[in-house]
Write an enzyme that holds these catalytic residues in place. Structure first.
Site, PDB file in Angstrom:
ATOM      1  N   GLY A 224     -26.407   1.245  15.606  1.00 51.18           N
ATOM      2  CA  GLY A 224     -25.902   0.026  16.515  1.00 51.18           C
ATOM      3  C   GLY A 224     -24.805   0.128  17.205  1.00 51.18           C
ATOM      4  O   GLY A 224     -24.531   0.485  17.965  1.00 51.18           O
TER       5      GLY A 224
ATOM      6  N   ARG B 160       1.209  -1.367  -0.041  1.00 54.34           N
ATOM      7  CA  ARG B 160      -0.015  -0.259  -0.029  1.00 54.34           C
ATOM      8  C   ARG B 160       0.921   1.604   0.139  1.00 54.34           C
ATOM      9  O   ARG B 160       0.493   2.391   0.698  1.00 54.34           O
ATOM     10  CB  ARG B 160      -0.743  -0.139   1.227  1.00 54.34           C
ATOM     11  CG  ARG B 160      -2.220  -0.914   1.031  1.00 54.34           C
ATOM     12  CD  ARG B 160      -3.012  -0.969   2.340  1.00 54.34           C
ATOM     13  NE  ARG B 160      -2.610  -1.569   3.310  1.00 54.34           N
ATOM     14  CZ  ARG B 160      -2.631  -1.329   4.734  1.00 54.34           C
ATOM     15  NH1 ARG B 160      -3.874  -0.527   4.554  1.00 54.34           N
ATOM     16  NH2 ARG B 160      -1.357  -1.532   6.034  1.00 54.34           N
TER      17      ARG B 160
ATOM     18  N   HIS C  45     -23.555  10.924   8.115  1.00 55.03           N
ATOM     19  CA  HIS C  45     -21.359  10.954   7.326  1.00 55.03           C
ATOM     20  C   HIS C  45     -20.859  12.690   7.690  1.00 55.03           C
ATOM     21  O   HIS C  45     -19.978  12.717   6.996  1.00 55.03           O
ATOM     22  CB  HIS C  45     -22.296  10.163   5.948  1.00 55.03           C
ATOM     23  CG  HIS C  45     -22.386   9.906   5.610  1.00 55.03           C
ATOM     24  ND1 HIS C  45     -24.281   9.454   5.077  1.00 55.03           N
ATOM     25  CD2 HIS C  45     -21.824   8.019   4.991  1.00 55.03           C
ATOM     26  CE1 HIS C  45     -24.265   8.049   5.768  1.00 55.03           C
ATOM     27  NE2 HIS C  45     -22.938   7.279   5.457  1.00 55.03           N
TER      28      HIS C  45
HETATM   29  N1  GLN Z   1     -25.225  -1.666  12.759  1.00 61.54           N
HETATM   30  C1  GLN Z   1     -24.010  -1.450  11.864  1.00 61.54           C
HETATM   31  C2  GLN Z   1     -23.066   0.179  12.236  1.00 61.54           C
HETATM   32  O1  GLN Z   1     -24.316   0.146  13.295  1.00 61.54           O
HETATM   33  C3  GLN Z   1     -24.688  -0.679  10.592  1.00 61.54           C
HETATM   34  C4  GLN Z   1     -23.317  -0.486   9.462  1.00 61.54           C
HETATM   35  C5  GLN Z   1     -24.223  -0.107   8.220  1.00 61.54           C
HETATM   36  O2  GLN Z   1     -25.029   0.001   7.951  1.00 61.54           O
HETATM   37  N2  GLN Z   1     -23.102   0.328   7.218  1.00 61.54           N
HETATM   38  O3  GLN Z   1     -22.211   0.600  12.124  1.00 61.54           O
END
Ligand code: GLN
Ligand code: ZN
Length: 770
Positions: free
Chosen positions: A447, A16, A709
């Site tokens: 989550g 990398r 994001h």
């Molecule tokens: N349960 C995961 C989280 O909260 C879901 C992540 C995802 O959907 N990319 O990080």
């Protein structure tokens, strides 16, 4: 002589190196000259390596500082207005223009002309791979101008080193197809006539540099194309017909199908096809491609890590050789960009497993062996390689680490009832509501909680043996306590344990399943400097023991609120791994589904009332061709239902999908029959809910009310606005309130601030509407 060539080699480096150099440059720790020299060294090393492996025609133009589509945008001068402040005095792009387009630019770093930050170009998936490209932005009055010298410089560089090269460029139709019309809407195809002269110029320049062949990638020929795009192919290549150079049109990721007639008739010197993905197209090609053209057959899989079955690959080649003789070329199915770089570096794989694999460097060798097998079948090198290949195939066919009778028997015994909950949603939801006793507009999260530096450090120390398993375990429990406390203080209704103990939502489970293997250096570029190291599905998959129960049980023990168990679904596990090639994706998904089903049942037995099964990759698994959608959706939906249907009616199953283009698959999403689905909607301003309304989605929905994001903290009013839109489309009693994805990439302060507002928004909704 059949010729060996390569459509492209991974640019990132076996170690990398490119990633590391780029990140150092962005941080200011490496100057531009040093970065340039890392690039030069990588290119030289990769050409030499391919040549040593026996590749006759080496690709140039497969190197990119960030992304090959972005390089083309610079080459054609497709640079959005907002980056005008980051160009040189002649208004031409410089390396920092490229990085600004890729990563956004702050006024501080580039003296931005409007004194504000310039947002980056959009990233999106490159066909059905996990590579992401930067979407070109076109305006109606788009003007094209040759603006970037990289390709020509690299051709000179390779020539000076004594290599025979074949420049690789993306074709005009594919380039336009990949871009987006900005501003007032117009048809991108209108730009074709303005773009073609630039191609003419490029071909002329390359001819002047002594190049004989150019590879023009038109992978969209493997898609369902509208008629006007098909027509445009003919027009474009007729207009390029008299420009110099022999043109090889490269198609990959699927078969030509209805575009075959069009592709074989283009006025070019050769055609490359992907025989790994679409072996069935060979007879039609042999029949219809004129034999004065070159036929390049992609027989070594550029997208997976398995060693090629040379015998099987040679069959098609021999058939083609009868007709095409010296006009037959041998290649990888697509660019090797999608493979890890070098298997030799894997010092921790056992010899047997290693003998089954091939990374990019080994694939070059396979391509060359196959071409030698045509030219000089008796060569010793060929005899040895074929003997080895036969031995490998045999050992895999018989290996007990691949074939597990218990797993196969269980899959064979699956009945339709196994993917059926006991009762229909309407009955289940009443039982669940009575048991869970949640307020209207229940709040929850997806989550993960922020993965802080100290969490990552603890995991790293544990993996390096510097922290004992016990201490690591305690540290993760402390993180869980922190996450649970935080959620209680915030007043969330359905809690999560926060996923501190997980490195990655797929790898975490793969490491605990039987049938997976892991490389140390098997990195593949995902975008820019970001690489992923997918786990490898080696054999039949099973779950030796519970994977998450202890953690979730512990989390539940800390609170009286409902704790949601958190799992990754079978389709996502499969899409983000290197799959097997000896059994279908459906079989692998079913094996994964049974393993996850057992985990769901174990969570239920441990007293967990809600289990979420994430299917982040469900939508991206859709095949490129519409005709193949039903088959995919059928097994993907079944796999999810298999996971979800082992529990009692009162256990609530959630799923999560982090994207918003649902319109085309909404019926299948509904068929998954999750009790609750959480989705991304905030960035699209709840547009997605149109799909849920038009289709009359029957179950509960949590439309993400804020975009995780970005570090921005949206206020309550903003979230209220979004929820009020949702209420107009979906009955209030079926709505949940949650962010649009997991919080692991965020920092704690912004996360907590946003969740405070989210909980306040839910309370206001209850007061106003419930
Ligand atoms: N349960 C995961 C989280 O909260 C879901 C992540 C995802 O959907 N990319 O990080
Ligand atoms: Zn998500």
């Amino acid at each position: 002589m059949a010729l060996a060539h390569n459509l492209g080699f991974p640019r990132i480096g076996a170690d990398r190196e490119l990633k590391k150099a780029l990140e150092a440059y962005w941080k200011g720790d490496l100057d531009q000259a040093a970065l340039q020299s890392v690039g030069r060294e990588l290119r030289a090393a990769h050409w030499q390596l391919q040549k040593d492996a026996g590749i006759d025609l080496l690709p140039v133009g497969d190197f990119a500082w960030y992304d090959q589509v972005l390089t083309h945008s610079l080459t054609f001068g497709v640079i959005p207005e907002r980056f005008a402040g980051v160009t040189n005095e002649k208004g031409l792009p410089i390396l920092d223009t490229l990085f600004a387009m890729a990563r956004g630019a702050s006024s501080a770093c580039c003296g931005g002309n409007h004194g504000t930050a310039q947002y980056a170009q959009e990233l999106t998936k490159w066909f059905d791979t996990n590579y992401h490209y930067l979407v070109p932005e076109f305006t109606r009055d788009q003007h094209f101008k040759l603006s970037w010298e990289q390709l020509f410089e690299e051709v000179d560089e390779a020539t000076a080193l004594g290599y025979t090269v074949k420049p690789v460029i993306i074709g005009p139709l594919t380039y336009l197809w990949l871009g987006k019309a900005k501003g007032d809407s117009f048809d991108k195809l209108e730009l074709l006539d303005r773009l073609l002269p630039i191609y003419g110029e490029i071909l002329g320049r390359l001819a002047g540099q002594g190049v004989e062949w150019v590879q023009i990638d038109e992978p969209i020929l493997s898609l369902d194309l509208p008629q006007d795009w098909k027509n445009a192919f003919e027009r474009a290549y007729h207009s390029l017909q008299y420009s110099p150079l022999k043109k090889l049109i490269a198609t990959y990721f699927g078969g030509l199908e209805d575009n075959l007639g069009l592709a074989v008739a283009l006025p070019v010197a050769g055609l490359h096809v992907d025989l790994v993905r679409a072996p069935e197209q060979l007879p039609a090609l042999l029949d219809r491609l004129p034999t004065y053209k070159v036929l390049s057959l992609g027989v070594v899989n550029g997208r997976n890590v398995w060693r090629c079955d040379l015998e099987a690959a040679r069959e098609g080649l021999l058939e083609a050789q009868l007709r095409f003789a010296d006009n037959l070329w041998v290649a990888g199915s697509c660019s090797l960009l999608h493979s890890p770089v070098d298997l030799e570096r894997e010092d921790q794989l056992d010899a047997e497993l290693k003998s089954w694999l091939a990374f990019a460097k080994q694939k070059c060798n396979e391509i060359s062996i196959l071409s030698t097998a045509l030219n000089d079948p008796q060569a010793e090198r060929v005899q040895t390689a074929f003997a080895e290949s036969r031995a490998v195939q045999l050992s895999r066919q018989q290996s007990p680490r691949i074939h597990k009778p218990e797993v196969q028997a269980r899959v064979a015994a699956i009945t339709p009832a196994d993917s059926q909950r006991q009762s229909a949603f309407a009955e289940r939801i009443d039982l669940q509501r009575a048991r869970l006793n949640l307020p209207a507009f229940p709040t929850t999260t997806i989550g993960s909680f922020p993965q802080t530096a100290s969490i990552r450090l603890a995991r790293q120390s544990w993996k390096q043996g510097k922290l004992s398993a016990n201490d690591y375990h305690d540290a993760m429990r402390a993180e869980i306590r922190h996450a649970v406390n935080t959620q209680e203080l915030l007043g969330l209704d359905v809690l999560v344990h926060g996923e501190a103990e997980r490195n990655d939502m797929v790898e975490y489970f793969a490491e605990q399943l039987d049938g997976y293997a892991f490389s140390r250096f098997g990195w593949v570029q995902s975008y820019g400097s970001r690489c992923v190291k997918p786990a490898v599905i080696v054999g039949d998959l099973s779950r030796p023991q519970a994977m998450t129960v202890d953690w979730i049980e512990y989390a539940q023990s800390l609170t009286d609120k409902v704790m949601k168990g958190m799992l990754t679904g079978p389709v996502t596990m499969l899409m983000w791994s290197f799959p097997r090639e000896d059994v279908s994706r459906k079989v692998q998904a079913r094996q994964l589904a049974l393993a996850i089903r057992d985990e769901v049942v174990d969570l239920e037995s441990a007293g967990i009332k809600i289990v979420q099964i994430d299917e982040a990759a469900f939508r991206e698994g859709l095949p490129l061709r519409r005709a193949q959608w039903t088959e995919y959706l059928d097994w993907a939906v079944e796999a999810f239902r298999l996971c979800a249907s082992g529990v009692r009616d009162e256990t609530q199953i959630h799923t999560h999908m982090c994207y918003s283009e649902f319109n085309e698959v909404i019926a299948s999403i509904a068929a998954m029959d999750a009790d609750v689905i959480t989705v991304e909607t905030s960035r699209s301003d709840m547009e997605l809910l149109e799909a849920f309304k038009a289709f009359d989605y029957p179950n509960d929905i949590g439309p993400g009310v804020y975009d995780i994001h970005s570090p921005r903290v949206p206020d309550k009013a903003e979230m209220m606005t979004l929820m009020n839109k949702a209420v107009q489309r979906i009955p209030a009693e079926r709505l949940w309130v949650n962010p649009d994805c997991g919080l692991k990439t965020r920092a704690r302060p912004e996360t907590e601030a946003a969740l405070v507002n989210m909980v306040a928004a839910a309370r206001q909704l209850r007061a106003e509407l419930a």
